[in-house]
Design a protein around this motif. Sequence first.
Motif, mmCIF file in Angstrom:
data_model
loop_
_atom_site.group_PDB
_atom_site.id
_atom_site.type_symbol
_atom_site.label_atom_id
_atom_site.label_comp_id
_atom_site.label_asym_id
_atom_site.label_seq_id
_atom_site.Cartn_x
_atom_site.Cartn_y
_atom_site.Cartn_z
ATOM 1 N N TYR A 177 0.823 -1.211 0.000
ATOM 2 C CA TYR A 177 0.000 0.000 0.000
ATOM 3 C C TYR A 177 0.857 1.260 0.000
ATOM 4 C CZ TYR A 177 -3.350 -3.610 1.068
ATOM 5 O OH TYR A 177 -4.096 -4.758 1.014
ATOM 6 N N HIS B 230 -0.182 0.198 7.586
ATOM 7 C CA HIS B 230 0.682 -0.978 7.474
ATOM 8 C C HIS B 230 2.055 -0.585 6.917
ATOM 9 C CE1 HIS B 230 -2.063 -4.133 8.643
ATOM 10 N NE2 HIS B 230 -2.980 -3.706 7.794
ATOM 11 N N PHE C 65 -1.318 -9.104 1.966
ATOM 12 C CA PHE C 65 -2.643 -9.320 2.531
ATOM 13 C C PHE C 65 -2.887 -10.818 2.490
ATOM 14 C CE2 PHE C 65 -7.393 -9.273 1.918
ATOM 15 C CZ PHE C 65 -7.694 -8.863 3.200
ATOM 16 N N TRP D 213 -6.111 -6.057 9.975
ATOM 17 C CA TRP D 213 -6.780 -4.858 9.502
ATOM 18 C C TRP D 213 -7.924 -4.534 10.458
ATOM 19 C CZ3 TRP D 213 -6.056 -1.576 5.350
ATOM 20 C CH2 TRP D 213 -5.078 -1.941 4.427
ATOM 21 N N SER E 129 -13.722 -5.705 8.648
ATOM 22 C CA SER E 129 -14.319 -5.416 7.347
ATOM 23 C C SER E 129 -15.806 -5.113 7.481
ATOM 24 C CB SER E 129 -14.152 -6.619 6.409
ATOM 25 O OG SER E 129 -12.808 -7.005 6.308
ATOM 26 N N TYR F 46 -12.427 -9.389 -1.624
ATOM 27 C CA TYR F 46 -10.969 -9.484 -1.603
ATOM 28 C C TYR F 46 -10.403 -10.894 -1.583
ATOM 29 C CZ TYR F 46 -11.937 -9.310 3.516
ATOM 30 O OH TYR F 46 -12.423 -9.514 4.786
ATOM 31 N N TRP G 89 -7.138 -3.747 -6.273
ATOM 32 C CA TRP G 89 -7.487 -2.571 -5.484
ATOM 33 C C TRP G 89 -7.369 -1.284 -6.300
ATOM 34 C CZ3 TRP G 89 -10.223 -1.191 -1.580
ATOM 35 C CH2 TRP G 89 -10.058 0.069 -0.996
ATOM 36 N N THR H 156 -14.763 -4.137 2.708
ATOM 37 C CA THR H 156 -13.410 -3.816 3.146
ATOM 38 C C THR H 156 -13.474 -3.050 4.468
ATOM 39 O OG1 THR H 156 -11.265 -2.945 2.387
ATOM 40 C CG2 THR H 156 -13.194 -1.598 1.923
ATOM 41 N N SER I 155 -9.485 1.243 4.610
ATOM 42 C CA SER I 155 -9.416 1.238 3.143
ATOM 43 C C SER I 155 -10.398 2.230 2.549
ATOM 44 C CB SER I 155 -9.696 -0.168 2.614
ATOM 45 O OG SER I 155 -8.667 -1.058 2.993
ATOM 46 N N GLN J 81 -2.518 -8.870 7.659
ATOM 47 C CA GLN J 81 -1.443 -8.418 6.780
ATOM 48 C C GLN J 81 -0.137 -8.883 7.422
ATOM 49 O OE1 GLN J 81 -2.346 -6.549 4.109
ATOM 50 N NE2 GLN J 81 -0.407 -5.851 3.257
#
Length: 319
Positions: free
Chosen positions: A28, A34, A83, A137, A140, A162, A182, A199, A203, A226
């Motif tokens: 990212y 992250h 991920f 993360w 979601s 995802y 993405w 997500t 995000s 992650q």
Amino acid sequence: MLRKALLLAGLGVALLANPIKLDLNAIYGANNFHTIGAQKYADLVKEYTAGNVNIVVHPGASLVKGNPLQAVRNGTVAMTDMFIPFTAGGGKSFGISALPFIAQSYEDAYRLYQISKPAYEATAAQWNQKILYAVSWPPSGIYTMNPINSTADFKTVKARTYDRNSANFVSMVGGNAVALPWGEVYSALQTGMVNAVLTSSASGKDGNFWEVLKHFTKISYAYPLQAVTINLDYWKSLSKAQQEAMLKAANEIEVAQWEASKQEDAVALKMLIDNGMSVSETSDTLKGQLDEVAKKMLEEYLADAEPAIKAIFTEYYAQ
């Protein structure tokens, strides 16, 4: 004091034995938490090795455009973050953290991670790499144009998902799942190719989703992981002192980043609201319906799972 000085001197000699530079591919952008964590890890490693191991973080997947698991196995890049659920080749073990509604909180997610860690490590070793640390993360949720109060509201949903688990989930609740990189999600939302995204709050914040969608429902679908890995050949070329320093830094960053994930969730949710997006909890009706779907998905997932994978869930639910 003399003994301590001699020990420190010995450590310094050991670290100076094989100075090395390691490139770390960060999936990212530079401002993602992250990636920020990966840079903090690099800084700690540099400190703990007195500059003897220099990890250079490359944000935005600038070193690896394809499968990061493959790239690290082949030594195309020494290190990467990835991920885990979306990483092709990870098999059933890499899908654990993305199974819906298994973890109900960060505490649950961390406990599931600890139980699953041997399975993750075994899979990574098969791909000639070592997992240094892994971080969840934020949970979601589902971004949509219209409110989601029951599974009936998924009939018009075309959601970017995802991994295979999340795609199955959207299909089972009556929506249509769309697989997209993405980098193509925002433009797909603009054109109507998709009208929803499964997500995290983070995000959605990073993607400015309030510009193209109106609602975020906090279904807490999963707490996907992650991870940062290193090629085993690179790892084995390090001295024992270098390895110990890298593991010490990894342990510290892992703890710090789990807390950073919680903070990122709070910051992201506030930003969504401040920019006009409706953020809502899951209705009781929807929660009950989603729990039934999740139960079926877990049964299907475990039907052909190896005993070691089944044992993870036996242990998790026994506690």
